[in-house]
Design a protein around this motif. Structure first.
Motif, mmCIF file in Angstrom:
data_model
loop_
_atom_site.group_PDB
_atom_site.id
_atom_site.type_symbol
_atom_site.label_atom_id
_atom_site.label_comp_id
_atom_site.label_asym_id
_atom_site.label_seq_id
_atom_site.Cartn_x
_atom_site.Cartn_y
_atom_site.Cartn_z
ATOM 1 N N UNK A 172 -22.188 59.754 -19.176
ATOM 2 C CA UNK A 172 -21.118 59.955 -18.211
ATOM 3 C C UNK A 172 -20.601 58.665 -17.610
ATOM 4 N N UNK A 173 -21.475 57.643 -17.551
ATOM 5 C CA UNK A 173 -21.082 56.361 -16.961
ATOM 6 C C UNK A 173 -20.246 55.510 -17.914
ATOM 7 N N UNK A 174 -20.056 55.961 -19.133
ATOM 8 C CA UNK A 174 -19.194 55.224 -20.069
ATOM 9 C C UNK A 174 -17.746 55.206 -19.590
ATOM 10 N N UNK A 175 -17.441 56.012 -18.590
ATOM 11 C CA UNK A 175 -16.112 55.968 -17.973
ATOM 12 C C UNK A 175 -15.874 54.628 -17.286
ATOM 13 N N UNK A 176 -16.949 53.858 -17.047
ATOM 14 C CA UNK A 176 -16.826 52.566 -16.367
ATOM 15 C C UNK A 176 -16.404 51.433 -17.296
ATOM 16 N N UNK A 177 -16.451 51.633 -18.606
ATOM 17 C CA UNK A 177 -16.149 50.522 -19.524
ATOM 18 C C UNK A 177 -14.655 50.278 -19.581
ATOM 19 N N UNK A 178 -14.307 49.010 -19.818
ATOM 20 C CA UNK A 178 -12.901 48.618 -19.856
ATOM 21 C C UNK A 178 -12.594 47.941 -21.196
ATOM 22 N N UNK A 179 -12.031 48.685 -22.161
ATOM 23 C CA UNK A 179 -11.712 48.121 -23.474
ATOM 24 C C UNK A 179 -10.614 47.051 -23.366
ATOM 25 N N UNK A 180 -10.510 46.181 -24.377
ATOM 26 C CA UNK A 180 -11.373 46.108 -25.558
ATOM 27 C C UNK A 180 -12.723 45.485 -25.205
ATOM 28 N N UNK A 181 -13.788 46.073 -25.742
ATOM 29 C CA UNK A 181 -15.117 45.602 -25.385
ATOM 30 C C UNK A 181 -16.121 45.962 -26.467
ATOM 31 N N UNK A 182 -17.309 45.417 -26.305
ATOM 32 C CA UNK A 182 -18.453 45.716 -27.170
ATOM 33 C C UNK A 182 -19.477 46.490 -26.335
ATOM 34 N N UNK A 183 -20.009 47.560 -26.888
ATOM 35 C CA UNK A 183 -21.153 48.256 -26.299
ATOM 36 C C UNK A 183 -22.351 47.984 -27.199
ATOM 37 N N UNK A 184 -23.409 47.452 -26.625
ATOM 38 C CA UNK A 184 -24.571 47.004 -27.389
ATOM 39 C C UNK A 184 -25.836 47.612 -26.789
ATOM 40 N N UNK A 185 -26.708 48.146 -27.633
ATOM 41 C CA UNK A 185 -27.968 48.690 -27.141
ATOM 42 C C UNK A 185 -28.773 47.609 -26.436
ATOM 43 N N UNK A 186 -29.254 47.914 -25.240
ATOM 44 C CA UNK A 186 -30.087 46.971 -24.505
ATOM 45 C C UNK A 186 -31.500 46.976 -25.070
ATOM 46 N N UNK A 187 -32.066 45.789 -25.239
ATOM 47 C CA UNK A 187 -33.427 45.629 -25.747
ATOM 48 C C UNK A 187 -34.270 44.980 -24.656
ATOM 49 N N UNK A 188 -35.311 45.661 -24.199
ATOM 50 C CA UNK A 188 -36.182 45.068 -23.191
ATOM 51 C C UNK A 188 -36.907 43.857 -23.784
ATOM 52 N N UNK A 189 -36.883 42.743 -23.018
ATOM 53 C CA UNK A 189 -37.372 41.481 -23.577
ATOM 54 C C UNK A 189 -38.131 40.635 -22.554
ATOM 55 N N UNK A 190 -38.659 41.281 -21.534
ATOM 56 C CA UNK A 190 -39.502 40.563 -20.596
ATOM 57 C C UNK A 190 -38.781 39.545 -19.744
ATOM 58 N N UNK A 191 -37.462 39.731 -19.566
ATOM 59 C CA UNK A 191 -36.654 38.845 -18.710
ATOM 60 C C UNK A 191 -36.657 37.392 -19.166
#
Length: 342
Positions: A172-191
Motif C-alpha cells: 500500500x505504501x508504493x503510493x509514495x514512490x515518484x517515477x521515474x525510479x528504481x525499486x530494489x529489494x532491501x538486503x540486510x547488511x549489518x549497517x
C-alpha cells in the motif's frame, strides 16, 4: 617522456574537493602539465591535450533540457572527435550509462552470471518508468519477485536529488514512490557499506556506515525518506544506522572477490575511474552490488593522487607515438547522450 599536457574538465566544486591545484603540482614534478579546462572557451585555444580527465555529469544531465549545456556538450564532443589520438578518461558513452540507473542496473544484474563462481550478485529490482495507478506498480513488484522492504531510488544517478531515497515497507505504501525510479529489494547488511574506489588497475575498499537491518517481509509502517549522503558519509550518525549491540557485524568482503568484481566491471564499463557500492548479506554473506558511481570523491583513499598519476602515466606510456586510436569517437552528440524519455 616530458612535455605532456593533461586537461581536467571538472566542475568548480569537484576541483576544490579533489584539490586539483595540489595534484597539478605533483604532476608537474613528473613532467606533466595540468590544464584546467574552461568549457565556456574554445578548446582548440586551450589545447593540445595528450589526455583529458573529465566529469561532465552536470552538463550531460542538464543538456536534457537546457540549450546552453547542449552546446557545451556538443562542442566538447566535436573537439574529441577531431583529435582521435587524444585519450579520454573516461569515454562519454560509458560515463553516460552510469548516470541512468535503468542502464547501470542492467549491467549490475548481469554480474550474477559472469561472476557466479564468486557468489556476487545484485538485488532484484524493477523499473517504474512513469506515474501509474497503485495496482500497476504493485503488480510489477510482484511479477519481478521483489521482497519488502524496498528501496526507492531516482532514475537519474547524479545531482542532489539522486541521493533522496526511501524505504517502502508494504504494497500500500508504493503510493509514495515518484517515477521515474528504481525499486530494489532491501538486503540486510549489518549497517556496513563498502565503497570500492577504482583507479585503473588499482582499487581501494573504504568502509562506511549504512542502513540498519530491517525484518524481511511486508509490514504496515510509514515510508522512511532519507538522504543517502547523510546516512553513509564517514562522520554520519543516524538512527537509521544504529544497530543493537547484540547484532553481529558481517565479515569483510573477500579481497579476491573484490578483485574479480572490479576486473569484470572494468571490462563491462570500459572505464578506469568509478566507484562500486557493495554490501554483504548478513544471512548468506553474498557480496551484493547495489550501485555504481561515476568518478566518485575518493574520500578515505590516502593514495588517490599517486594512484591517479600512476594510471595517467601508464595510459600515456602505452599509447604508441603517432598511432591514432579513436577514443569515444562514435559517441552521439548533444542531448541524445542522456535521454530519460520513453
Amino acid at each position: 617522456m616530458s612535455g605532456r599536457r593533461v586537461g581536467f574538465c571538472l566542475s568548480t566544486k569537484k576541483r576544490q574537493r579533489m584539490n586539483l591545484s595540489a595534484f597539478a603540482e605533483l604532476c608537474g614534478s613528473r613532467g606533466i602539465e595540468v590544464i584546467e579546462i574552461d568549457l565556456g572557451q574554445p578548446l582548440e585555444t586551450q589545447g593540445p591535450f595528450h589526455l583529458i580527465v573529465h566529469k561532465l555529469s552536470d552538463v550531460i544531465v542538464e543538456a536534457e533540457h537546457e540549450s546552453q549545456s547542449q552546446l557545451l556538450l556538443a562542442n566538447f564532443q566535436s573537439y574529441v572527435s577531431a583529435h582521435p589520438s587524444m585519450i579520454l578518461l573516461d569515454p562519454l558513452p560509458a560515463m553516460t550509462q552510469l548516470l541512468d540507473r535503468f542502464a547501470s542496473y542492467k549491467i549490475m544484474s548481469r554480474l550474477h552470471n559472469s561472476l557466479r563462481d564468486w557468489c556476487i550478485c545484485s538485488p532484484l529490482y524493477v523499473e517504474i518508468h512513469r506515474a501509474s495507478d497503485l495496482s500497476s506498480i504493485q503488480e510489477a513488484v510482484e511479477t519481478r519477485g521483489l521482497s519488502f522492504p524496498l528501496i526507492c531510488k531516482t532514475r537519474v544517478a547524479h545531482g542532489s536529488l539522486s541521493h533522496e531515497m526511501s524505504l517502502v515497507f508494504f504494497p500500500g505504501a508504493l503510493a509514495d514512490v515518484r517515477p521515474p525510479c528504481i525499486l530494489q529489494s532491501f538486503v540486510s547488511h549489518g549497517a556496513v557499506l563498502h565503497k570500492v574506489f577504482v583507479v585503473g588497475d588499482q582499487h581501494f575498499n573504504v568502509e562506511r556506515p549504512s542502513l540498519k537491518n530491517f525484518p524481511s517481509g511486508p509490514c504496515e509502517r510509514k515510508t522512511i525518506f532519507f538522504n543517502s549522503h547523510e546516512v553513509s558519509k564517514p562522520e554520519s550518525s543516524s538512527q537509521l544506522t544504529a544497530l543493537d549491540e547484540q547484532t553481529p557485524r558481517p565479515p569483510p568482503p573477500s579481497p579476491e572477490a573484490l578483485r574479480a568484481l572490479v576486473r569484470e566491471l572494468r571490462v563491462q564499463l570500459g572505464m578506469a575511474l568509478f566507484g562500486v557500492d557493495v554490501i554483504l548479506n548478513i544471512h548468506t554473506h553474498t557480496l551484493t552490488v547495489i550501485d555504481i558511481n561515476v568518478f566518485p570523491g575518493y574520500e578515505g583513499v590516502p593514495l588517490f593522487f599517486s594512484s591517479l598519476l600512476s594510471h595517467i602515466e601508464s595510459v600515456l606510456d602505452s599509447r604508441t607515438p603517432g598511432a591514432a586510436q579513436p577514443v569515444c569517437s562514435s559517441a552521439p552528440q548533444g542531448p541524445d547522450l542522456f535521454s530519460i524519455s520513453e
